[in-house]
Write a protein that holds these residues in place. Structure first.
Motif, PDB file in Angstrom:
ATOM      1  N   ARG A 101       0.864  -1.177   0.000  1.00 43.98           N
ATOM      2  CA  ARG A 101       0.000   0.000   0.000  1.00 43.98           C
ATOM      3  C   ARG A 101       0.905   1.232   0.000  1.00 43.98           C
ATOM      4  NH1 ARG A 101      -4.397  -0.379   4.113  1.00 43.98           N
ATOM      5  NH2 ARG A 101      -5.284  -1.601   2.446  1.00 43.98           N
ATOM      6  N   THR A 104       0.645   3.953   3.156  1.00 46.10           N
ATOM      7  CA  THR A 104       1.116   3.600   4.498  1.00 46.10           C
ATOM      8  C   THR A 104       2.381   2.752   4.512  1.00 46.10           C
ATOM      9  OG1 THR A 104      -0.223   1.607   4.553  1.00 46.10           O
ATOM     10  CG2 THR A 104      -1.240   3.637   5.405  1.00 46.10           C
ATOM     11  N   GLU A 106       2.315  -0.424   4.152  1.00 43.58           N
ATOM     12  CA  GLU A 106       1.938  -1.776   4.563  1.00 43.58           C
ATOM     13  C   GLU A 106       2.207  -2.736   3.410  1.00 43.58           C
ATOM     14  OE1 GLU A 106      -1.878  -1.462   7.416  1.00 43.58           O
ATOM     15  OE2 GLU A 106      -2.091  -0.492   5.456  1.00 43.58           O
ATOM     16  N   SER A 107       2.555  -3.982   3.746  1.00 43.36           N
ATOM     17  CA  SER A 107       2.818  -4.950   2.694  1.00 43.36           C
ATOM     18  C   SER A 107       2.134  -6.269   3.017  1.00 43.36           C
ATOM     19  CB  SER A 107       4.325  -5.152   2.527  1.00 43.36           C
ATOM     20  OG  SER A 107       4.886  -5.669   3.699  1.00 43.36           O
ATOM     21  N   GLU A 110      -1.849  -7.317   4.680  1.00 48.90           N
ATOM     22  CA  GLU A 110      -2.315  -6.063   5.280  1.00 48.90           C
ATOM     23  C   GLU A 110      -2.544  -4.970   4.228  1.00 48.90           C
ATOM     24  OE1 GLU A 110       0.713  -7.428   6.595  1.00 48.90           O
ATOM     25  OE2 GLU A 110      -0.505  -8.625   7.957  1.00 48.90           O
ATOM     26  N   ALA A 111      -1.855  -5.067   3.086  1.00 48.25           N
ATOM     27  CA  ALA A 111      -1.999  -4.059   2.037  1.00 48.25           C
ATOM     28  C   ALA A 111      -3.261  -4.273   1.209  1.00 48.25           C
ATOM     29  CB  ALA A 111      -0.776  -4.084   1.121  1.00 48.25           C
TER      30      ALA A 111
END
Length: 112
Positions: A101, A104, A106-107, A110-111
């Motif tokens: 993402r 943020t 995030e990977s 979670e993305a």
């Protein structure tokens, strides 16, 4: 993670969107595309002349899902887009190595 690419009839987009939303898919990318498979196109008459239409309009729906949701997502698309007639489309399932993402950082899951 899995990346699911579906090629469907344009009139089935709302059904597929609702089916995917119903199982928890939170995002998708939709593109208008043209192509042919076993349908091989068709001919149309325009002002008395016959034209061959080689590429048929379709919709490409792309979604990224977690591994535990992949089979259910494929079933949802197949049941929502299927009519039992030629030209219903195809579903391609690919392994997705990574998702990030941008906002943020995030990977992974979670993305999504």
């Amino acid at each position: 993670m899995k990346y699911i690419i579906s090629i469907i009839k344009p009139g089935k987009l709302d059904d597929v969107r609702e089916a995917l939303s119903g199982i928890g898919v939170t995002g998708m990318t939709v593109s208008e595309v043209k192509g042919f498979g076993r349908q091989k196109g068709h001919t149309e008459l325009y002002r008395g002349a016959e034209y061959a239409i080689d590429f048929i309009p379709k919709i490409k729906v792309e979604v990224a899902v977690d591994d535990n949701l992949a089979d259910e997502a494929v079933r949802a698309v197949a049941s929502a887009a299927g009519t039992g007639k030629i030209g219903d489309g195809k579903i391609f399932l690919l392994n997705l190595q990574e998702a990030i993402r941008i906002r943020t950082g995030e990977s992974g899951s979670e993305a999504l």
